[in-house]
Design an enzyme around this catalytic site. Structure first.
Site, PDB file in Angstrom:
ATOM      1  N   GLU A 162     -29.772  -0.642 -20.575  1.00  0.00           N
ATOM      2  CA  GLU A 162     -30.068  -1.261 -19.270  1.00  0.00           C
ATOM      3  C   GLU A 162     -31.533  -1.039 -18.935  1.00  0.00           C
ATOM      4  OE1 GLU A 162     -29.084  -0.332 -14.585  1.00  0.00           O
ATOM      5  OE2 GLU A 162     -27.489  -0.048 -16.057  1.00  0.00           O
TER       6      GLU A 162
ATOM      7  N   GLU B 223     -35.296  -1.977  -8.544  1.00  0.00           N
ATOM      8  CA  GLU B 223     -34.195  -1.825  -7.603  1.00  0.00           C
ATOM      9  C   GLU B 223     -34.713  -1.109  -6.371  1.00  0.00           C
ATOM     10  OE1 GLU B 223     -30.871   0.500  -8.940  1.00  0.00           O
ATOM     11  OE2 GLU B 223     -32.128   1.842 -10.101  1.00  0.00           O
TER      12      GLU B 223
END
Length: 696
Positions: free
Chosen positions: A584, A589
């Site tokens: 990932e 974010e």
């Protein structure tokens, strides 16, 4: 990013993340600007066809096109206020407990935002970018007229104020509108204010202000509207009041194009730095605007630490890039302020991100300790342009300078007694000089990051979200995007206890992901019954790739409980694989609840125990919801680099072999859960994406 499954991070990592955020901000100072062609904006028509109700946008009483109007740039403009070939403007200012907004009909709406407090709006104030001695000229003004309307406040609670040289004029010292014969103002009502002969002077600093002073009939949330201001002579004709307004030019350059100047991109440029750029930073309670090669520093609040980094290491450089002051004997610049005393301004220099002891942000060294030009006279007055010389001490003559010049002010206690809300300081012509007074190139250690230059790459895939360039909401391009839907394979909130249910957008139904006005919107919505829907757009069926430079340009939701992400997941996850074995890459974010104003970039793979990050870092980003920012990853076999607005946030060298496989793109707004947190106050939260681009 939104994790497919959540990994429990170690407590040390949590502590580090909680300590990272720093508070930054911007001010609400209104800049005065002209059109690109230097001409005034065209005003509404001036034919004498309307009555005195003021209910339309045409001028009455044969005002023609010379009356003042409020435009959407928050300035009053008129054909009659011309100076030196440029559009002249009257500054509109906001005072302690009131604010002003402007609609498309040139109406100013004043809103009270505090009960029982001094408050007011200066509607025609001498612009701040004018030369000393600039005033409005009332020599020929017999009457001031305007239209007013309020359903909340009566005429006897609205007062009129004019000022000469910053002091109240006795005949206009907050007299109520009712004293001028004004009655009910629930509908548009014309106000006529006579100007006595004794007040027809040429030194008017505020040509019109309205105030509300401890009025019992005025409450927070009350509004007053004003439009169509006119200054009339004894015959009732409009007269120009601009006679003594002189607009300020930048001081003459003295360093043969080698002084630093601020350009409209908010960077400092100089010939001696080979056109390389210095970064301009704004700090907790300040704002820096740019006009005519002059930087105007504005205090966002009173009584709080504030400052501006005027020569900071650029954002798009490699690690180890610093300014070199080893041969610098003096720093020179020109400064001016009619608001703040030089004793309340301090100079700061940082070495490798830390304050140098001789130039600390909170130390005793202020501008009065430095010298006027090449003299031995200390600075004592900066109300006019003053050249300041700051000697560079031995401790500062290093080649690891991260901030070569910063200006800070303190408004807490006696140390900053002269620093108030909206106070300004102007700076121009910064230069770094050796012992002989010659300009020194301080950029020797600055190495620009070639990986950041997307222009050297080939665009291989993109979505510019131009399916709709109007308000019409349409489905995102189905040839490029598919969707994760529901609450996750285990119905456990995608492994993070998230609250939302992800939906799919179709041509006929796209409640949570749609394109309008040339951008994508991903919208989390809380329904009346407390259920939450959002969207998680992916490219697992349309675009899988290995390595490249991927960049997003986005605005992020800041509502508490939202958790937006722009990220990549290993394609093996869609063919029977599992997390974290798939890998990932979190390009960006963000969590208002947990990270404040910081965004994070992260890598997850089996090399991190339980999927914990093998690389992660945060960076403060400001106005993430109102300003566009870019978030990118340069993903190569030998390194992975994260970028925020071109600044390298994080480097992961020799990445795990997991990252030599295909990945796909994800964009989503989660609600609640591990990093969303409390969402009890949430109604909606939208992430807006301008583009997604992949380069080889």
């Amino acid at each position: 990013m939104k994790k497919f499954f959540y990994r429990v991070p170690n407590m040390f990592g949590i502590c580090v993340l909680l300590l990272l955020p720093l508070l930054w901000g911007v001010s609400c100072r209104i800049d005065v600007s002209s059109d690109s062609d230097g001409a005034a904006n065209e005003e509404p028509g001036g034919s004498d066809t309307s009555d005195d109700s003021g209910g339309d946008d045409t001028l009455t009483d044969n005002y023609g096109t010379s009356g003042l109007y409020l435009d959407t740039a928050m300035t009053w403009t008129t054909y009659g206020l011309m100076s030196r070939g440029a559009k002249a403007s009257a500054l509109i200012n906001t005072w302690e407990s009131a604010s002003v907004g402007v609609d498309g009909d040139n109406v100013a709406t004043i809103t009270i935002n505090k009960d029982n407090a001094w408050r007011g709006i200066s509607l025609c104030e001498v612009p701040y970018n004018t030369s000393s001695g600039s005033y409005y000229d009332f020599t020929d003004v017999a009457t001031i007229t305007f239209y007013v309307k309020s359903a909340d406040i009566t005429a006897d609670h609205i007062r009129v104020l004019l000022q000469s040289r910053g002091s109240d004029m006795a005949d206009f010292s907050q007299k109520p509108l009712s004293s001028y014969g004004t009655g009910t103002i629930t509908d548009w009502t014309k106000v006529s204010i006579p100007v006595a002969s004794a007040d027809r002077i040429s030194t008017v600093s505020t040509a019109l202000a309205v105030t509300f002073y401890n009025e019992s009939g005025v409450s927070s949330g009350d509004t007053v509207q004003i439009k169509q201001i006119g200054f009339l002579d004894a015959s009732g004709n409009v007269t120009s009041v601009i006679g003594k307004i002189s607009y300020e030019a930048a001081p003459a350059e003295t360093y043969q194009s080698k002084g630093l100047f601020l350009n409209s991109a908010h960077t400092w440029e100089t010939a001696c730095l080979d056109q390389k750029k210095m970064y301009l930073g704004r700090w907790e309670a300040s704002y820096v605007g740019v006009a005519d090669e002059i930087a105007t520093f504005t205090a966002k609040t009173g009584n709080v630490w504030k400052g501006a980094a005027l020569a900071q290491v650029p954002v798009n450089v490699l690690a180890g890039s610093y300014y070199d002051l080893r041969n610098v004997a003096n720093i020179k610049f020109k400064i001016k302020s009619t608001d703040i005393l030089p004793s309340d301004l301090k100079i700061m220099i940082q070495d490798n991100g830390h304050d140098l002891g001789d130039y600390p942000s909170n130390g005793a060294v202020n501008l009065t300790n430095y010298y006027i030009g090449d003299t031995s006279t200390h600075v004592s007055d900066i109300t006019n342009w003053t050249e300041v010389r700051v000697p560079v001490t031995a401790a500062a003559r290093t080649n690891t300078i991260s901030t070569a010049l910063a200006l800070v002010a303190f408004g807490n206690g006696a140390a900053g007694a002269s620093v108030d809300l909206n106070d300004t300081v102007k700076i121009t012509e910064i230069d770094f000089l050796d012992a002989d007074g010659k300009s020194v190139d301080i950029a020797g250690n600055i190495t620009y990051d070639p990986a950041f230059d997307a222009g050297s790459r080939t665009l291989v895939w993109n979505d510019e979200f131009n399916e709709s360039t109007t308000d019409a909401e349409v489905c995102p391009d189905a040839a490029k995007w598919n969707y994760d839907t529901g609450t996750g394979p285990g119905n456990d909130g995608w492994g993070n206890s998230e609250a939302e249910v992800y939906t799919e957008s179709t041509e006929t139904n796209h409640p949570n992901a749609y394109v309008s006005n040339g951008t994508l919107k991903i919208k989390a919505v809380v329904a009346d019954d407390g259920s939450v829907t959002s969207a998680r757009m992916i490219t697992s069926e349309t675009k899988n790739f290995t390595h490249g430079y991927i960049e997003f340009r986005a605005k992020l939701p800041t509502q508490r409980g939202t958790w937006p992400a722009l990220w990549l997941l290993g394609s093996s996850l869609k063919s029977g694989g599992s997390w974290p074995a798939c890998g990932e890459l979190d390009v960006m974010e963000y969590s208002t609840n947990f990270w404040g104003n910081q965004v994070f970039g992260t890598a997850h793979c089996p090399a991190g125990y339980g999927g914990n990050p093998v690389a992660t870092n945060g960076s403060p980003v400001y106005n993430v919801d109102t300003e566009w920012h870019t978030y990118a990853v340069d993903w190569q076999s030998t390194y992975i680099k994260w970028y925020v607005d071109g600044k390298c946030l994080l480097t992961y060298n020799n990445p795990d072999g997991t990252f030599n496989n295909n990945f796909y793109i994800l964009m989503n707004v989660a609600v609640g859960g591990t990093l969303g947190g409390d969402w009890s106050s949430l109604k909606t939260g939208t992430m807006e994406v301008d583009y997604v681009r992949i380069y080889n």
